[in-house]
Enzyme design. Structure first.
Site, PDB file in Angstrom:
ATOM      1  N   PHE A   9      15.701  31.189  82.637  1.00  0.00           N
ATOM      2  CA  PHE A   9      14.614  31.514  81.718  1.00  0.00           C
ATOM      3  C   PHE A   9      15.033  32.584  80.719  1.00  0.00           C
ATOM      4  O   PHE A   9      15.536  33.647  81.099  1.00  0.00           O
ATOM      5  CB  PHE A   9      13.393  32.036  82.480  1.00  0.00           C
ATOM      6  CG  PHE A   9      12.523  30.962  83.067  1.00  0.00           C
ATOM      7  CD1 PHE A   9      11.479  30.415  82.330  1.00  0.00           C
ATOM      8  CD2 PHE A   9      12.745  30.500  84.353  1.00  0.00           C
ATOM      9  CE1 PHE A   9      10.677  29.423  82.873  1.00  0.00           C
ATOM     10  CE2 PHE A   9      11.950  29.514  84.913  1.00  0.00           C
ATOM     11  CZ  PHE A   9      10.903  28.970  84.165  1.00  0.00           C
ATOM     12  N   ASP A  10      14.788  32.306  79.449  1.00  0.00           N
ATOM     13  CA  ASP A  10      14.821  33.335  78.421  1.00  0.00           C
ATOM     14  C   ASP A  10      13.612  34.250  78.655  1.00  0.00           C
ATOM     15  O   ASP A  10      12.682  33.886  79.379  1.00  0.00           O
ATOM     16  CB  ASP A  10      14.758  32.665  77.040  1.00  0.00           C
ATOM     17  CG  ASP A  10      14.601  33.648  75.913  1.00  0.00           C
ATOM     18  OD1 ASP A  10      15.392  34.606  75.841  1.00  0.00           O
ATOM     19  OD2 ASP A  10      13.663  33.480  75.103  1.00  0.00           O
ATOM     20  N   VAL A  11      13.597  35.419  78.014  1.00  0.00           N
ATOM     21  CA  VAL A  11      12.492  36.360  78.189  1.00  0.00           C
ATOM     22  C   VAL A  11      11.526  36.335  77.016  1.00  0.00           C
ATOM     23  O   VAL A  11      10.362  35.952  77.146  1.00  0.00           O
ATOM     24  CB  VAL A  11      13.018  37.799  78.413  1.00  0.00           C
ATOM     25  CG1 VAL A  11      11.864  38.795  78.434  1.00  0.00           C
ATOM     26  CG2 VAL A  11      13.796  37.881  79.715  1.00  0.00           C
TER      27      VAL A  11
END
Length: 235
Positions: A9-11
């Site tokens: 996951f990107d933030v």
């Protein structure tokens, strides 16, 4: 349907609302400097900032060069002389307080961590990202967090993804999915690394022909269908 085991996951603007955090930090910074923050200045800041981070993604600038020049470059256009590094320090303190979640993020992540191995893959400043993830309550759900500042590389560089892969036990690209909002960093980076990709695109931005994600979603809840699991929160 393909079965994934590992989710990357990107933030920012994927699970945490960076737009809200940025807006608050900018307002507080300009109030601190007694400089009126106009809508034109906000728009120009976004243009400058996005351009600098794009140069960072392409390996043309360092992270320090990006963050220490963006405010001096902005204010110079409006006739102000400013210490870019000092303004960055103040902005960083304000930004670190922004940990508002994207709608559905907490329930989704808390559900997924029961069935998948979750990892964070993010470009940015390590201390800031760690603090925001802790304050949001999401931190315990991830097995590891990979911030570009710590790795020495950044998305979409293949070296960044190699760094990540080497630190995930029993890693399998075939069974890994990356989820992010950036076509250039997350989707292109994932493709270069041999991963399936999921583009978080709530604003229905137009795609580009050379970067085609495996999946595209408008909201996080759509991941339940992609992953072929039940949304236990809504049931």
């Amino acid at each position: 349907m393909k079965r994934y085991r590992t989710l990357l996951f990107d933030v920012d603007d994927t699970i945490l609302d960076f737009q809200a955090a940025e807006a608050l930090a900018l307002r507080l910074l300009f109030e601190d400097q007694n400089i009126p923050l106009t809508n034109d200045m906000k728009a120009q800041y976004k243009t400058i900032n996005q351009g600098l981070w794009r140069a960072f993604e392409e390996g043309k600038m360092t992270r320090d060069e990006v963050v220490n020049t963006r405010f001096s470059a902005l204010l110079k256009e409006y006739g102000y002389e400013a210490d870019g590094a000092l303004l960055e320090q103040k902005y960083r303190r304000f930004l670190e307080e922004g940990h508002q979640l994207i709608d559905g993020a907490f329930d989704l992540i808390s559900n997924l961590q029961q069935q998948f191995d979750l990892y964070i893959v993010t470009n940015g400043v390590s201390h800031t990202q760690y603090k925001r993830l802790r304050d949001s309550g999401l931190f315990p759900f991830f097995k590891d967090i990979f911030v570009s500042e710590d790795t020495g590389f950044q998305k979409p560089m293949k070296e960044y993804f190699n760094y990540v892969f080497e630190r995930i036990p029993q890693f399998s690209a075939e069974h890994t999915l990356i989820i992010g909002d950036s076509l250039t960093a997350d989707i292109k980076g994932g493709q270069l690394a041999g991963l399936d990709t999921c583009w978080m695109n709530p604003d229905m931005k137009p795609n580009v022909p050379e970067i085609i994600p495996t999946y595209e979603i408008r909201k996080l809840e759509e991941l339940y269908h992609i992953l072929n699991i039940e949304n236990t929160v809504s049931c």
